[in-house]
Design a protein around this motif. Structure first.
Motif, PDB file in Angstrom:
ATOM      1  N   HIS A 172     -23.565  21.746 -15.078  1.00  0.00           N
ATOM      2  CA  HIS A 172     -24.181  21.318 -16.068  1.00  0.00           C
ATOM      3  C   HIS A 172     -25.721  21.628 -16.568  1.00  0.00           C
ATOM      4  N   HIS A 209     -28.427  23.747 -18.708  1.00  0.00           N
ATOM      5  CA  HIS A 209     -28.771  23.837 -20.148  1.00  0.00           C
ATOM      6  C   HIS A 209     -29.817  24.997 -20.052  1.00  0.00           C
ATOM      7  N   SER A 255     -27.028  22.651 -25.414  1.00  0.00           N
ATOM      8  CA  SER A 255     -26.264  21.133 -25.818  1.00  0.00           C
ATOM      9  C   SER A 255     -26.050  21.083 -27.285  1.00  0.00           C
ATOM     10  N   THR A 256     -25.905  19.804 -27.655  1.00  0.00           N
ATOM     11  CA  THR A 256     -25.734  19.357 -29.100  1.00  0.00           C
ATOM     12  C   THR A 256     -26.919  19.808 -29.767  1.00  0.00           C
ATOM     13  N   HIS A 270     -18.908  18.948 -23.900  1.00  0.00           N
ATOM     14  CA  HIS A 270     -20.232  18.101 -23.638  1.00  0.00           C
ATOM     15  C   HIS A 270     -20.334  17.413 -25.128  1.00  0.00           C
ATOM     16  N   PHE A 302     -28.405   9.901 -26.432  1.00  0.00           N
ATOM     17  CA  PHE A 302     -28.049  10.269 -25.203  1.00  0.00           C
ATOM     18  C   PHE A 302     -27.558   9.191 -24.210  1.00  0.00           C
ATOM     19  N   ASP A 349     -27.825  18.657 -15.424  1.00  0.00           N
ATOM     20  CA  ASP A 349     -28.363  18.119 -16.736  1.00  0.00           C
ATOM     21  C   ASP A 349     -29.775  18.751 -17.178  1.00  0.00           C
ATOM     22  N   PHE A 389     -32.702  18.861 -19.965  1.00  0.00           N
ATOM     23  CA  PHE A 389     -32.762  17.443 -21.079  1.00  0.00           C
ATOM     24  C   PHE A 389     -32.921  16.408 -19.915  1.00  0.00           C
TER      25      PHE A 389
END
Length: 324
Positions: free
Chosen positions: A11, A13, A60-61, A157, A172, A281, A284
């Motif tokens: 995970h 990004h 990510s989004t 995700h 988040f 992560d 982020f």
């Protein structure tokens, strides 16, 4: 206790320049926060400081879908080719999950094949919902069937919850967790998890709070069955309960932002211990947050076998190409 094994971070990004421009031009703030600065050098620095040998990159989004199919296809291709270039430059340090074009299903299938066959993607990244439509939407079945046939690893995700965010709370913080639970519960209730059981799912953030409410999800599943009166009898049969929960236990879970002394034991009480993976992560989760969560993770009492499994050996099953 510090792990003796170098970690595989599933995970992690990246923010390609073209993707960053597309989001900033529209004023989009993934997860309710400013888009972080990212570079290859920053990723490598965080990896080296946190014993991460290899990171599997993803965006990510909001993913590639910004409202229009042709643009999504162009952006997904650009992101995937950029990620493949990073991997080509540092093949021992990186892999990548391909970005698709949902809710454009035809484009998603084409991009999945291109990324897996031509670019060497390690798997596919999907958002829990795309433009407000969850993965268990019947229109997305052709993609799930295709990924099942390909026995793809799929990194799930969260996206932004459909609807208005709660005032003053970045999405988040809690909405992301609910989005993952919604998508996974829907995949279970629709039968997709069993029908397309050759997809190897990785749920971000320890599956949200899915492990914590797994028995509640089981009760929901039983209530949807035609003969609820008979279904109630099943609750008295431990083997039947375990069989049904076993469908969820086939999922993989990463520990990104979820390795605290309360969250990790809860996850391990539910998940198959061979299906728990390390995640950071980054970016982020900025470098200080990655360090903080890694330190919390190292403070949780685990056996040497459990820690080595989470750090590395569990991921080898999904990514055997990573050098041992």
């Amino acid at each position: 206790m510090t792990s003796r094994a170098s970690r595989i971070d599933v995970h992690h990004h990246l923010v390609p320049p073209a993707y960053a421009r597309a989001l900033r031009t529209r004023g989009l703030r993934p997860g309710g926060v400013d888009l972080p600065e990212w570079s290859l050098e920053r990723s490598l620095r965080v990896m080296d400081r946190n014993d991460i040998a290899t990171a599997i990159l993803s965006i990510s989004t909001p993913g590639a879908w910004l409202g229009e199919a042709d643009e999504a296809r162009r952006l997904a291709r650009e992101v995937n080719e950029y990620a493949a270039g990073v991997v080509a430059a540092r093949p021992r340090r990186f892999g990548f999950f391909a970005t698709l074009t949902l809710p454009d299903v035809e484009g998603a299938i084409a991009e999945a094949d291109h990324a897996l066959d031509q670019l060497g993607a390690a798997g596919i990244a999907l958002l829990s919902n795309s433009d407000g439509r969850y993965l268990y939407d019947a229109a997305f079945e052709p993609l799930l069937s295709h990924l099942h046939d390909r026995e793809a690893v799929v990194f799930l995700h969260p996206g932004e919850l459909p609807g208005q965010a709660a005032p003053g709370i970045p999405s988040f913080t809690a909405d992301f967790l609910l989005d993952t639970v919604r998508a996974t519960t829907g995949l279970l209730l629709s039968g997709a998890l069993e029908k397309y059981d050759r997809i190897r799912w990785i749920l971000a953030h320890a599956g949200g709070f899915l492990p914590y409410i797994s028995h509640r999800v089981l009760l929901t599943q039983l209530r949807t069955e035609p003969r609820w009166r008979q279904a109630k009898v099943m609750l008295a049969r431990k083997a039947e309960v375990e069989r049904r929960l076993g469908v969820l236990r086939r999922l993989y879970f990463d520990v990104a932002l979820s390795s605290s002394p309360t969250a990790l034991p809860s996850l391990l009480a539910f998940a198959d211990e061979d299906h728990v993976l390390y995640g950071s992560d980054f970016p982020f989760a900025p470098a200080p947050a990655v360090r903080f969560m890694r330190q919390e993770y190292e403070d949780v009492r685990l056996s040497d076998h459990q820690r080595a499994a989470i750090d590395r050996t569990n991921a080898h099953v999904l990514f055997p190409w990573i050098a041992t």
